[in-house]
Write an enzyme that holds these catalytic residues in place. Structure first.
Site, mmCIF file in Angstrom:
data_model
loop_
_atom_site.group_PDB
_atom_site.id
_atom_site.type_symbol
_atom_site.label_atom_id
_atom_site.label_comp_id
_atom_site.label_asym_id
_atom_site.label_seq_id
_atom_site.Cartn_x
_atom_site.Cartn_y
_atom_site.Cartn_z
ATOM 1 N N ASP A 110 0.833 -1.194 0.000
ATOM 2 C CA ASP A 110 0.000 0.000 0.000
ATOM 3 C C ASP A 110 0.877 1.258 0.000
ATOM 4 O O ASP A 110 2.017 1.235 0.455
ATOM 5 C CB ASP A 110 -0.909 0.028 1.226
ATOM 6 C CG ASP A 110 -2.069 -0.943 1.106
ATOM 7 O OD1 ASP A 110 -2.373 -1.382 -0.019
ATOM 8 O OD2 ASP A 110 -2.680 -1.268 2.147
ATOM 9 N N ARG A 161 -1.656 -0.618 -8.752
ATOM 10 C CA ARG A 161 -3.030 -0.208 -8.451
ATOM 11 C C ARG A 161 -3.104 1.318 -8.448
ATOM 12 O O ARG A 161 -2.348 1.982 -7.722
ATOM 13 C CB ARG A 161 -3.453 -0.740 -7.087
ATOM 14 C CG ARG A 161 -4.820 -0.264 -6.597
ATOM 15 C CD ARG A 161 -4.948 -0.350 -5.085
ATOM 16 N NE ARG A 161 -4.692 -1.686 -4.606
ATOM 17 C CZ ARG A 161 -4.144 -1.959 -3.417
ATOM 18 N NH1 ARG A 161 -3.770 -0.982 -2.612
ATOM 19 N NH2 ARG A 161 -3.951 -3.200 -3.037
#
Length: 281
Positions: A110, A161
């Protein structure tokens, strides 16, 4: 114990409850990205403990042969302690996930606030090359630097992402108006479909962005997936998966659920209304 309202956004407090949720998702054709809730440890012990939990989770997922992977936050596994602690714990998780004993569990990294961007990019690049693409990275369209970062990432194996960005960043380095963030997201997504060979992940609940991804796929033929949060547009997730699009749900779990749930309710009006209806219901 997690109250019923929060259960819509958090898959329980234990790995077992999270895996039960994953099994149900898989039956509906949706994959899962599991995230153990926790971040910003300033002492090594907490970071090491959560890294140990991720290693155990990877082993459990491999044994059960589920359509699931894991996603870790740098500050959760030691970045606020030191770059070295973060790198050591990330390496332990990635090595376990792509181990020689048959395990093959994808690991997402992340992205947090802008102060962590460079070290996170460096870690991703190293592991993407070493594992030949068994790791993924999140990048944020609201940061003005992201187009340059995508040029760096395009030749690498692995997945990226793209999200709009959830951190309150300074105007000097980030787009802050919604319309401008949407424009940046469209531009970045277009670049990714044109220049990435594969591994494009559309991290968005915005139907317009999901439709754009479908159009870009038709134009460039680039493989992609859509990633959405647990508890947000879940019917759309199932419908999208049934249409043939790869869909993965971001599934948080763990004892540190309250702060995460509070953020989800605050950031979207429909989440707040949903919670209010549940309270009054």
């Amino acid at each position: 114990m997690i109250p019923p309202i929060a259960n819509n956004f958090v898959a329980g407090e234990t790995p077992e409850t999270a895996i039960t949720h994953v099994e149900e998702l898989n039956r509906q054709g949706v994959g899962a990205i599991l995230n153990l809730l926790g971040e910003h440890y300033h002492e090594r012990a907490g970071a090491d403990e959560d890294a140990d939990a991720y290693v155990a989770l990877v082993e459990e997922l491999a044994e059960r042969d589920l359509d699931a992977c894991v996603s870790v936050k740098p500050s959760q596994i030691g970045l606020d302690v030191s770059d070295e602690v973060f790198e050591e714990n990330l390496a332990r998780i990635v090595d376990c996930a792509s181990g020689a004993d048959g395990r093959d569990c994808f690991v997402w990294i992340d992205m947090e606030d802008h102060e962590t961007t460079d070290v996170t990019l460096d870690a991703y690049e190293r592991h993407a090359v070493e594992t030949d693409g068994d790791v993924g990275l999140c990048v944020q369209a609201n940061l003005k630097r992201t187009p340059d970062d995508l040029e760096r990432l395009a030749p690498l194996p692995g997945k990226v992402r793209l999200v709009k960005g959830a951190y309150d960043e300074p105007k000097s380095i980030a787009h802050t108006k919604k319309a401008r963030v949407d424009e940046a997201y469209r531009d970045c997504l277009g670049y990714m479909f044109e220049h990435f060979e594969g591994g494009v992940a559309v991290g968005s609940h915005d139907p317009a962005m999901i439709d754009l991804a479908s159009d870009l796929h038709e134009e460039f033929g680039t493989d992609y997936e859509v990633q959405m949060l647990m508890g947000v547009r879940e019917d759309a997730q199932v419908e999208l998966a049934a249409s043939g699009v790869e869909v993965n749900q971001y599934v948080p779990y763990g004892a540190k659920w309250f702060q995460y749930f509070y953020r989800r309710v605050r950031e979207r009006k429909e989440n707040a209304l949903f919670a209010l209806r549940a309270v009054l219901g």
